[in-house]
Design an enzyme around this catalytic site. Structure first.
Site, PDB file in Angstrom:
ATOM      1  N   SER A 147       1.005  -1.129   0.480  1.00 21.07           N
ATOM      2  CA  SER A 147      -0.191   0.041  -0.142  1.00 21.07           C
ATOM      3  C   SER A 147       1.133   1.311   0.019  1.00 21.07           C
ATOM      4  CB  SER A 147      -0.654   0.146   1.231  1.00 21.07           C
ATOM      5  OG  SER A 147      -1.330  -1.346   1.388  1.00 21.07           O
TER       6      SER A 147
HETATM    7  N1  SAH Z   1      -1.271  -4.392   4.002  1.00 22.75           N
HETATM    8  C1  SAH Z   1      -0.049  -4.897   2.701  1.00 22.75           C
HETATM    9  C2  SAH Z   1      -1.177  -5.144   1.245  1.00 22.75           C
HETATM   10  C3  SAH Z   1      -1.442  -5.659   0.861  1.00 22.75           C
HETATM   11  S1  SAH Z   1      -1.950  -5.939  -0.975  1.00 22.75           S
HETATM   12  C4  SAH Z   1       0.730  -4.196   2.337  1.00 22.75           C
HETATM   13  O1  SAH Z   1       1.159  -2.965   2.660  1.00 22.75           O
HETATM   14  O2  SAH Z   1       2.177  -5.217   2.338  1.00 22.75           O
HETATM   15  C5  SAH Z   1      -3.341  -6.851  -0.119  1.00 22.75           C
HETATM   16  C6  SAH Z   1      -3.347  -8.309   0.437  1.00 22.75           C
HETATM   17  O3  SAH Z   1      -4.711  -9.190   0.897  1.00 22.75           O
HETATM   18  C7  SAH Z   1      -3.074  -9.298  -0.283  1.00 22.75           C
HETATM   19  O4  SAH Z   1      -1.296 -10.108   0.366  1.00 22.75           O
HETATM   20  C8  SAH Z   1      -3.498 -10.468  -0.598  1.00 22.75           C
HETATM   21  O5  SAH Z   1      -3.017 -11.741  -0.982  1.00 22.75           O
HETATM   22  C9  SAH Z   1      -4.444 -10.387   0.583  1.00 22.75           C
HETATM   23  N2  SAH Z   1      -6.008 -10.777   0.757  1.00 22.75           N
HETATM   24  C10 SAH Z   1      -6.503 -10.851  -0.985  1.00 22.75           C
HETATM   25  N3  SAH Z   1      -8.012 -10.860  -0.197  1.00 22.75           N
HETATM   26  C11 SAH Z   1      -7.844 -12.476   1.587  1.00 22.75           C
HETATM   27  C12 SAH Z   1      -8.501 -13.025   1.839  1.00 22.75           C
HETATM   28  N4  SAH Z   1     -10.094 -13.400   1.749  1.00 22.75           N
HETATM   29  N5  SAH Z   1      -7.420 -13.563   3.517  1.00 22.75           N
HETATM   30  C13 SAH Z   1      -6.350 -12.742   3.649  1.00 22.75           C
HETATM   31  N6  SAH Z   1      -5.966 -12.111   2.470  1.00 22.75           N
HETATM   32  C14 SAH Z   1      -5.963 -11.589   1.667  1.00 22.75           C
END
Ligand code: SAH
Length: 209
Positions: free
Chosen positions: A59
């Site tokens: 993010s």
């Molecule tokens: N806070 C993270 C954001 C990553 S993007 C950072 O700064 O790196 C969002 C993340 O949510 C991804 O890694 C994706 O795989 C995860 N995600 C999507 N759907 C999900 C679910 N149902 N349960 C757990 N994680 C999920």
């Protein structure tokens, strides 16, 4: 000592309205380049989202700061559930500001990598789970704070149920290109809802990888 890039990032966050000094301090001290591939590390302190593999992104720092600040505006936040560990950057920020972080990720290789990084950083108040975040993490409820870093189209019921009374849920809701970042406060069986921002997150998806 803040390096030049992190100092500039903090100045930008201040200019964008981030005022919580604890959030600014922790973001200034956390090495974001540790969370992205080496090839992208020169972009780590720009205020942008960056790819982390598997179609996912780290993010934008402003959004991490905005969500963390909104969560901490509620008092007595000690136990936080994070849905979507990704590269672990948001997890690292939270872990330096609250007592314990429970984090759930559906993509195992991303979770494993994040866990290693966070161990190297010496953050040992984090518990990891490879699971579907739509279900929250019932075992450790209730949480005073829940933060979701991928967008569902509707608020998952389990997350509302796992919030403590007075607890705060920060979650993006909507379809690609049209999402709102919501802050939801639980009062016994009613919930107050506020729109914080218009945002662009990857979708919350079902099923494990
Ligand atoms: N806070 C993270 C954001 C990553 S993007 C950072 O700064 O790196 C969002 C993340 O949510 C991804 O890694 C994706 O795989 C995860 N995600 C999507 N759907 C999900 C679910 N149902 N349960 C757990 N994680 C999920």
């Amino acid at each position: 000592m803040l390096n030049h890039y992190r100092k500039r990032l903090i100045e930008q966050l201040l200019a964008q309205g981030i005022s919580n000094s604890n959030v600014l301090e922790v973001m200034g001290a956390t090495e974001r380049h540790m969370f992205v591939d080496e090839a992208l590390s020169s972009h780590a302190y720009t205020n942008n989202a960056l790819p982390i593999g598997y179609g996912q992104t780290i993010s934008q720092p402003y959004i991490v700061a905005r969500m963390t600040q909104a969560l901490l505006s509620q008092t007595n936040i000690s136990k936080v559930l994070e849905i979507g560990t990704g590269c672990g950057y948001q997890t690292a920020i939270l872990a330096q500001l609250v007592k314990k972080v429970y984090t759930v990720e559906r993509i195992k290789p991303l979770l494993d990598k994040a866990q290693k990084r966070l161990e190297i950083l010496g953050l040992n108040n984090i518990v990891f789970s490879h699971n579907d975040g739509y279900l929250g993490w019932n075992k450790y409820k209730s949480y005073q704070g829940i933060i979701v870093t991928a967008a569902p189209t509707e608020i998952p019921e389990a997350l509302l149920n796992q919030l403590s009374i007075g607890g705060c849920l920060i979650i993006p809701i909507g379809y690609k290109g049209k999402q709102s970042l919501l802050k939801i406060i639980r009062n016994h069986n009613t919930y107050e809802q506020y729109v914080l921002d218009q945002v662009s997150f990857v979708p919350l998806q079902k099923g494990l990888i």
